[in-house]
Design a protein around this motif. Structure first.
Motif, PDB file in Angstrom:
ATOM      1  N   MET A   1     -24.962  50.256  30.238  1.00  0.00           N
ATOM      2  CA  MET A   1     -23.605  50.546  30.658  1.00  0.00           C
ATOM      3  C   MET A   1     -23.015  49.289  31.271  1.00  0.00           C
ATOM      4  O   MET A   1     -23.646  48.635  32.079  1.00  0.00           O
ATOM      5  N   GLN A   2     -21.818  48.969  30.885  1.00  0.00           N
ATOM      6  CA  GLN A   2     -21.119  47.816  31.431  1.00  0.00           C
ATOM      7  C   GLN A   2     -20.365  48.205  32.705  1.00  0.00           C
ATOM      8  O   GLN A   2     -19.917  49.338  32.847  1.00  0.00           O
ATOM      9  N   ILE A  13     -18.912  56.844  34.155  1.00  0.00           N
ATOM     10  CA  ILE A  13     -20.164  57.541  34.471  1.00  0.00           C
ATOM     11  C   ILE A  13     -20.051  59.022  34.118  1.00  0.00           C
ATOM     12  O   ILE A  13     -21.017  59.631  33.672  1.00  0.00           O
ATOM     13  N   LEU A  14     -18.868  59.596  34.280  1.00  0.00           N
ATOM     14  CA  LEU A  14     -18.680  60.992  33.874  1.00  0.00           C
ATOM     15  C   LEU A  14     -18.821  61.137  32.359  1.00  0.00           C
ATOM     16  O   LEU A  14     -19.369  62.132  31.879  1.00  0.00           O
ATOM     17  N   ASP A  15     -18.330  60.147  31.616  1.00  0.00           N
ATOM     18  CA  ASP A  15     -18.512  60.175  30.160  1.00  0.00           C
ATOM     19  C   ASP A  15     -19.997  60.175  29.813  1.00  0.00           C
ATOM     20  O   ASP A  15     -20.439  60.909  28.930  1.00  0.00           O
ATOM     21  N   GLU A  16     -20.764  59.342  30.506  1.00  0.00           N
ATOM     22  CA  GLU A  16     -22.218  59.313  30.276  1.00  0.00           C
ATOM     23  C   GLU A  16     -22.841  60.667  30.619  1.00  0.00           C
ATOM     24  O   GLU A  16     -23.650  61.203  29.864  1.00  0.00           O
ATOM     25  N   LEU A  85     -21.565  64.938  42.141  1.00  0.00           N
ATOM     26  CA  LEU A  85     -21.887  65.546  40.850  1.00  0.00           C
ATOM     27  C   LEU A  85     -22.889  64.684  40.092  1.00  0.00           C
ATOM     28  O   LEU A  85     -23.849  65.202  39.504  1.00  0.00           O
ATOM     29  N   VAL A  86     -22.700  63.376  40.116  1.00  0.00           N
ATOM     30  CA  VAL A  86     -23.637  62.479  39.447  1.00  0.00           C
ATOM     31  C   VAL A  86     -25.016  62.605  40.083  1.00  0.00           C
ATOM     32  O   VAL A  86     -26.037  62.632  39.386  1.00  0.00           O
ATOM     33  N   SER A  87     -25.056  62.717  41.397  1.00  0.00           N
ATOM     34  CA  SER A  87     -26.326  62.911  42.096  1.00  0.00           C
ATOM     35  C   SER A  87     -26.993  64.212  41.644  1.00  0.00           C
ATOM     36  O   SER A  87     -28.205  64.250  41.397  1.00  0.00           O
ATOM     37  N   VAL A 136     -28.200  53.492  39.119  1.00  0.00           N
ATOM     38  CA  VAL A 136     -27.462  52.243  39.341  1.00  0.00           C
ATOM     39  C   VAL A 136     -26.115  52.544  39.985  1.00  0.00           C
ATOM     40  O   VAL A 136     -25.711  51.884  40.935  1.00  0.00           O
ATOM     41  N   LEU A 137     -25.426  53.533  39.486  1.00  0.00           N
ATOM     42  CA  LEU A 137     -24.117  53.867  40.063  1.00  0.00           C
ATOM     43  C   LEU A 137     -24.257  54.348  41.494  1.00  0.00           C
ATOM     44  O   LEU A 137     -23.542  53.892  42.388  1.00  0.00           O
TER      45      LEU A 137
END
Length: 142
Positions: A1-2, A13-16, A85-87, A136-137
Motif C-alpha cells: 500500500m502506498q 485503508i477502508l478500501d483495503e 474499525l480498522v483495529s 502499519v496504519l
C-alpha cells in the motif's frame, strides 16, 4: 500500500478492509466447498464467520460512504472511528487466521486433502497481508 494518499488515507485503508473482509467471507465458502466431510464443528464455525465477516464488510462500506461525503476534511471523530474499525478488522482477521490454522492442523478431513492444506495456507497468507497493512496504519497513527 502506498502512503501518498494524504487526506484520503482513511479511504484507502477502508478500501483495503472492504476488499479483504469480502475475500475472507468468500474464503469461508471455499473451505467448506473444498473439504469434503469437513467436521461439523468447523462447518458451523465457518458459517458463523461468513455471517460476521459479511456484517463487517457492510460496516466498512458504510464508513467508506461517510468518508467519501467528507472529501476536503475528515472530522477527527470520524477519523478515530475509522481507526477503531480498522483495529476491529485487524483483530477479526487475526482470529480468522487462528481458525484457519486450527482447521489445517486439527481437521482429519484436511489431513487427507493436500489441496486443502495449500488453499488454507494461501487463505492465511492473504489475511496476513491485510493484517500487515492494518498494523502499519494503526501503529503509524499513534
Amino acid at each position: 500500500m502506498q502512503f501518498y494518499y494524504g487526506q484520503q488515507m482513511p479511504l484507502r485503508i477502508l478500501d483495503e478492509a472492504e476488499f479483504w473482509k469480502h475475500q475472507e467471507e468468500e474464503h469461508t465458502v471455499v473451505i467448506r466447498e473444498l473439504v469434503a466431510n469437513l467436521e461439523q464443528n468447523y462447518v458451523d464455525a465457518l458459517l458463523n464467520w461468513e455471517e460476521e465477516l459479511s456484517k463487517t464488510h457492510q460496516k466498512v462500506v458504510r464508513y467508506i460512504e461517510s468518508v467519501i461525503r467528507s472529501p476536503y476534511y475528515i472530522p477527527a471523530k470520524l477519523y478515530q472511528r475509522v481507526l477503531n474499525l480498522v483495529s476491529f478488522c485487524l483483530k477479526q482477521s487475526l482470529d480468522f487466521i487462528k481458525l484457519c490454522r486450527q482447521i489445517k492442523t486439527e481437521s482429519a478431513a484436511v489431513r487427507k486433502n493436500p489441496t486443502a492444506k495449500v488453499v488454507l495456507n494461501h487463505i492465511i497468507r492473504e489475511s496476513e497481508y491485510f493484517v500487515g497493512i492494518a498494523q502499519v496504519l494503526l501503529y503509524g497513527s499513534k
